[in-house]
Design an enzyme around this catalytic site. Structure first.
Site, short mmCIF file in Angstrom:
data_model
loop_
_atom_site.label_atom_id
_atom_site.label_comp_id
_atom_site.label_asym_id
_atom_site.label_seq_id
_atom_site.Cartn_x
_atom_site.Cartn_y
_atom_site.Cartn_z
N ASP A 1 83.44 -17.63 39.15
CA ASP A 1 83.12 -17.17 37.80
C ASP A 1 82.24 -15.93 37.81
OD1 ASP A 1 84.56 -18.93 36.30
OD2 ASP A 1 82.89 -20.24 35.79
N HIS B 1 129.45 4.85 27.21
CA HIS B 1 128.78 4.85 28.52
C HIS B 1 129.69 5.53 29.56
CE1 HIS B 1 125.90 2.09 26.78
NE2 HIS B 1 125.28 1.91 27.94
N GLU C 1 94.03 -24.05 36.07
CA GLU C 1 93.39 -22.74 36.02
C GLU C 1 92.52 -22.53 37.26
OE1 GLU C 1 90.33 -20.31 33.06
OE2 GLU C 1 90.51 -22.48 32.92
N HIS C 2 91.61 -23.46 37.50
CA HIS C 2 90.77 -23.45 38.70
C HIS C 2 91.13 -24.66 39.55
CE1 HIS C 2 88.29 -21.81 35.32
NE2 HIS C 2 88.06 -20.84 36.20
N GLN D 1 83.08 -26.94 34.15
CA GLN D 1 84.10 -26.50 33.20
C GLN D 1 84.04 -27.28 31.90
OE1 GLN D 1 85.98 -23.60 33.86
NE2 GLN D 1 84.27 -23.76 35.30
N HIS E 1 82.13 -25.85 28.88
CA HIS E 1 82.65 -24.69 28.14
C HIS E 1 83.06 -25.06 26.73
CE1 HIS E 1 82.79 -21.16 30.68
NE2 HIS E 1 83.30 -21.84 31.68
#
Length: 427
Positions: free
Chosen positions: A357, A416, A323-324, A255, A258
């Protein structure tokens, strides 16, 4: 990696403050993005060409990618990559078909019908990044759930290239993209949101991108739907003494490569493992082609936390809400029920995050920066609408009249109440 010390509560506060710093960086680009959005809204295609020249140093002759280019990509793609894309597509489809929703209908009392319809979004735009890496896997992950949901038209945009990576165009065709346009950045998001002479306006935009793309998605939300506002990629690893430091270091770097802003966090109750992972990270960084990205990510944003016991490991990781999330333990599956917050979980020593992934089938478009506390992975559910319907007979309305009008008058909404009373035969 920087070590964090203290109680679970103290470490959680430190990590939260770091997340705030990351999220506040968006504010610095918002003014620039607003200008881009306004230009595209007012000048359409010409603004897209001008911004391509400014930001990409490349002006495509046409915005739409031709059928000839797509066919050429199939001729140029490596056979093993084509086979891998087809196998990944099969897995992604089989996983996401299980997410299909059906409507419902009931009749709780005489004369009353209630229900819910499931209807696909009509037109979706998918953003596929260019930049430092090509992501055909993201094409599959965004497009296939939309196709399964029944989306009528899928538009893909990606930054202009002198020569496209064949796998990007091939993945788009395999997944079922209808049209591909060469435009990236905030200007691409603006084109999808507002429409131009060439690019049609969409109903929802999905797909990852840099800080300008994320900010643009945030600013056009409401005019169109979006999947999420994604931050830099992140991985959290829970590991005990049974973990292999070589595996753990490799997964953290998977990761970190990235983005220099990516976050890799190891939480362990083993000081020995912590030390060995630190040594292994340095060893692997020295031979990593993307070291220039991964090293600052690990050194500036990587965090190493040693807790006293297993309970603290899980409590802390639930606060991080990564996230992961990898659980690198012999009996990883047995701890699944202790996870409250994570985008996607990878169990055991051999389930490396890249399996998710590329291949397993679960989606890799995931909530970041602790938003897994309240949001989920991209799925079929993101590409449908749930439409409610109700039918009351006159008898059923009369039976419910007193309850409805009492609540309407209590809220001071006389019209109403009257809308119910006029349906009473006594009036």
């Amino acid at each position: 990696m920087k070590r964090l010390n203290g109680s679970v509560e103290e470490i959680s506060k430190q990590l939260y403050q770091e997340q705030l710093v990351l999220s506040q960086q968006n504010a610095n680009v918002e003014e620039a993005v607003l200008t881009i959005l306004e230009e595209v809204k007012n000048r359409g295609d010409q603004a897209l060409f001008d911004f391509s020249k400014q930001f990409d140093q490349l002006v495509p002759k046409k915005l739409e990618v031709s059928e000839q280019l797509i066919e050429q990509a199939f001729l140029e793609i490596a056979p093993e990559v084509l086979e891998a894309l087809k196998n990944a597509k099969t897995n992604i489809e089989s996983y996401h078909r299980q997410q299909l929703e059906t409507g419902f209908e009931d009749s709780p009392s005489q004369g009353v019908i209630r229900g819910q319809l499931i209807r696909p979004i009509q037109r979706v735009g998918v953003y596929v990044p260019g930049g430092t890496a090509a992501y055909p896997s993201s094409v599959l992950m965004n497009v296939i759930p939309a196709k399964i949901a029944g989306v009528k038209e899928i538009i893909m945009i990606t930054p202009p290239q002198e020569k496209f990576v064949p796998a990007i165009l091939v993945a788009a065709r395999l997944a079922g993209v209808d049209k591909i346009y060469q435009v990236g950045g905030a200007q691409g998001i603006a084109a999808l949101a507002y429409g131009t002479e060439t690019i049609p306006k969409v109903d929802k935009i999905t797909g990852p991108g840099n800080i300008y793309v994320a900010t643009a998605k945030k600013l056009v939300y409401g005019l169109v739907g979006i999947d999420m506002i994604a931050g830099p990629s992140e991985i959290g690893v829970i590991a005990d003494d049974s973990a292999n430091p070589v595996y753990v270091a490799a997964d953290l770097l998977s990761q970190a490569e990235h983005d220099v802003l990516a976050r890799a966090i190891l939480v362990t109750n083993s000081e020995r493992l912590a030390q060995e992972v630190e040594l292994e990270l340095e060893k692997q960084l020295q031979t990593l082609p993307r070291e220039a990205i991964a090293r600052p990510s690990i050194e500036n944003n990587g965090r190493l936390i040693v807790t006293e016991n297993r309970q603290d490991m899980f409590e802390l990781m639930n606060q991080i809400a990564p996230e992961h999330l990898e659980i690198a333990m012999d009996d990883a599956y047995d701890y699944l029920d202790q996870i409250e917050n994570a985008g996607s979980i990878f169990l055991g020593h051999f389930t490396s995050e890249p399996i998710g992934d590329y291949y397993a089938g679960a989606n890799h478009v995931l909530p970041t920066t602790a938003t897994a506390r309240f949001s989920s992975a991209l799925g079929v559910h993101d590409f449908v609408k749930r439409i409610q319907y109700t039918q009351y007979s006159q008898e059923a309305v009369l039976k419910a009249e007193n309850d409805i009008t009492s609540l309407a008058y209590a809220e001071g909404l006389q019209a109403h109440a009257r809308a119910i009373e006029v349906r009473n035969d006594k009036n």
